[in-house]
Design an enzyme around this catalytic site. Sequence first.
Site, PDB file in Angstrom:
ATOM      1  N   CYS B 171      35.825  48.093  38.664  1.00 25.37           N
ATOM      2  CA  CYS B 171      36.204  47.351  37.467  1.00 25.37           C
ATOM      3  C   CYS B 171      35.887  45.858  37.531  1.00 25.37           C
ATOM      4  O   CYS B 171      36.153  45.126  36.586  1.00 25.37           O
ATOM      5  CB  CYS B 171      37.675  47.600  37.171  1.00 25.37           C
ATOM      6  SG  CYS B 171      37.948  49.365  36.970  1.00 25.37           S
ATOM      7  N   HIS B 302      41.673  39.251  33.943  1.00 22.61           N
ATOM      8  CA  HIS B 302      41.447  40.689  34.094  1.00 22.61           C
ATOM      9  C   HIS B 302      42.445  41.402  33.172  1.00 22.61           C
ATOM     10  O   HIS B 302      42.085  42.328  32.479  1.00 22.61           O
ATOM     11  CB  HIS B 302      41.618  41.095  35.559  1.00 22.61           C
ATOM     12  CG  HIS B 302      41.181  42.484  35.856  1.00 22.61           C
ATOM     13  ND1 HIS B 302      39.901  42.910  35.633  1.00 22.61           N
ATOM     14  CD2 HIS B 302      41.848  43.563  36.337  1.00 22.61           C
ATOM     15  CE1 HIS B 302      39.796  44.192  35.971  1.00 22.61           C
ATOM     16  NE2 HIS B 302      40.958  44.611  36.397  1.00 22.61           N
ATOM     17  N   HIS B 336      40.314  48.922  28.479  1.00 24.41           N
ATOM     18  CA  HIS B 336      39.692  48.651  29.774  1.00 24.41           C
ATOM     19  C   HIS B 336      38.374  49.415  29.844  1.00 24.41           C
ATOM     20  O   HIS B 336      38.353  50.616  30.101  1.00 24.41           O
ATOM     21  CB  HIS B 336      40.629  49.074  30.903  1.00 24.41           C
ATOM     22  CG  HIS B 336      40.205  48.569  32.249  1.00 24.41           C
ATOM     23  ND1 HIS B 336      38.905  48.177  32.513  1.00 24.41           N
ATOM     24  CD2 HIS B 336      40.893  48.379  33.402  1.00 24.41           C
ATOM     25  CE1 HIS B 336      38.818  47.784  33.772  1.00 24.41           C
ATOM     26  NE2 HIS B 336      40.011  47.883  34.331  1.00 24.41           N
TER      27      HIS B 336
END
Lengths: 368, 411
Positions: B171, B302, B336
């Site tokens: 990620c 994030h 996400h």
Amino acid sequence: MSPLVISAWSATSPFGVGADPFRAGLEAGRSAVEPVDRETHPGPFEQAALVPEFTAARYVGKKGTRTMDRVTALAVTTVGGLVKDLTDELAAHPEQTGLVLGTGSGSVQSIMDFTRDSLVGERPYHVDPARFPNTVMNRAAGQGAIWHRIKGPNTTVAGGTLTGLLALSYAVRLLRGGHCGRVLCGAAEEYSTQRAWLEWHGRAEEERDTPLGEGSAVFLVESAEAAEAAGRTALAAIGAVRFRACAEPEGAATARRTLADCVRGALDAAGVGPENVRAVLPLAGGGPLATQEAAAVRDALGEARPRWTRLRDLVGDTSAAATSLQLAAALAESGDRGLAPGEAALITGVDRDGMVGCAVLTGAGARR
Amino acid sequence: MVYDDGQPPRRVVITGLGTVTSIGLGAPAFLAGLRTGRSGVKPITTFDTTGFAHANGCEVADFDPREWIHRIDTTELGRATQFSVAAAGMAVADAGLTPQELGERRVLVSVGTTDAESGDLDGLARTQLDEGPERWAPGVVRRAQAGRLSSAVVRELGLVDVEALTIPTACAAGNYAIGSGFDAIRSGEVEAALCGGADAVCRKTFAGFYRLGTIAPEVCQPFDKDRKGILTGEGAGVLLLESLESARARGARIYAEVLGYGLNCDAHHPVAPDQDSLARCMEVAHRNAGVKAEDVDFISAHGTGTRANDVTEAGAIRQVFDTPPPTISIKSMIGHSMGAASALAAAACALAITEDFIPPTVNHRETDPECALDCVPNEARAARLDVVQNNALAFAGNNAVLILGRVREAA
């Protein structure tokens, strides 16, 4: 900046765990391909080159390895073969060492087992949370860092059979960019039933029967200055790592011209003449691409008559680990002192997706 | 620093953006979505969600790959690779270049990902159960490899003097890929870089996060005291990078300058983030970019919307910044998107610099006192931005922080 060199290497291969068995197997020219145990490894292949008696429990340890998959264990073991000589540096400045590890698509076995559990379980979320990280492709690099306390840049790289060359190229860029002082760089690939089926279906008909191999090779890359300061012999300088794309990936004929251009560019960049190339280590993948690869190298080297080593004949098709193991073979062949001044080794690869690549390693010069 | 060719480092700028997102295809649509705080959330349709109590996500709807991909037969590409190729094509066009013009340069293509074509692997696992692995379709097998995410971009654009690098560092992969492009241009190794990230929603990853209890039932609410987790999303973000000199020579529009980046690894826990280590990564990035913490005008976090991430990340920010700048998460809008996430966030940062605004954190009701950040709740805010920071964290403790800035005249 002083040239970048390889100052240590480690390999886990079908010849065994460590650089010594790899060198010995290579010297003997012994094939490690054997019949597979069909009970443990059902699938389309009857032969394979596996790392003998390799398990995570045996080589990484019993503690904390219950859910560790094979590719992660291969990577952690191979990195472990190098860090034993870096103990002080890792303890003093863990963030100054990077880890760059190549993979095909992670552990396809772990990924597809997890999906299967979701499909067959009573509920679709009845999956083992402890195994979820195994399904993410940076697992091996991450576990390598955790296991050996390596806190610098930690990067996973993928690019089919060129993966090992891409990892080296990425590591060079990281060092030139000043992101750390040294990089442990290489690739790992496991044998698994899922990978075997994927390879079987993915290959062209004429390559179908080449047995699969597995393994890992990892290199310590740093500046010549840093190697000298640490008292390590520079085994080879990284002359150049170059890539090109075939204009028509489907037509194998273009691979010959493209790789020949790629090799010429790399030799130029490394300042090496064709006559200096003493060793050629091609991917030798089989089928028309392998013929094109060999022809391309001959086109680029002209009259030179180097030694050719086709590692794949001995350890099978190691997919994402192939070009890293070829690099390791170049170092193994050159012995404890590494490549001699004025000597070069050429490592090449051709991928089915139309990319080609090569690395030129040269004698690092000053001998101690 | 002086490189081997005797040249000082080149300044690196972003001149093209390609974005495939659940709130719009292409940079103008993405920008409109960021400005208005659009949400891409809807029920997941990619896989059969029977048996999950809730299954919202941020899928890219209305994406017809044939609209964007012309040279390659789109059935040879998995969904994530289709996103990657489409976004790369958009970035080249957005930069005012033709593929032919780009093909005359030495190029790096670097694409980050978490799952690559795990969606295809899901499908093959299903076939294996129903009919056996003998029945797999070779075309699906061939396209289900991570390397395709970058090599297909090369094929579609007809590039020749090029390195195709896929970076599956989960990620945080988008920032990793942009960082490698930055280094390659800075040193003069290549003349242009197409770099970013791509991922597609898949069962495997949804099931894993669901099992961990981290999937939000309805919406994603980063930094909110009632946040309930992530929403899995998908898409691709690709940036075209070149040297400032090259951009000026061809009169290109410049979105922003890449000032630098930092990477490090917690080397501690496979999934839980580490506050001190993340704080160190921000410091490494500031040093690499030649900026100080107080120069940073806003942070694109994030910001996944999980308990663990948001508190740890906010703590790390407070550790580095005496007064933290506004800190937002575009995951509130697009979910996400895994390997695409930090690439799309970097594209959002570039647009924010160009268009003088900070994108909002939507779905926000009450800030968690444990986070205590100004997350620009619900409405975009006008602001002149000189330096922005883009955070990314990944499983395995992989941190990557990217710093972008407004191009200043003086070198």
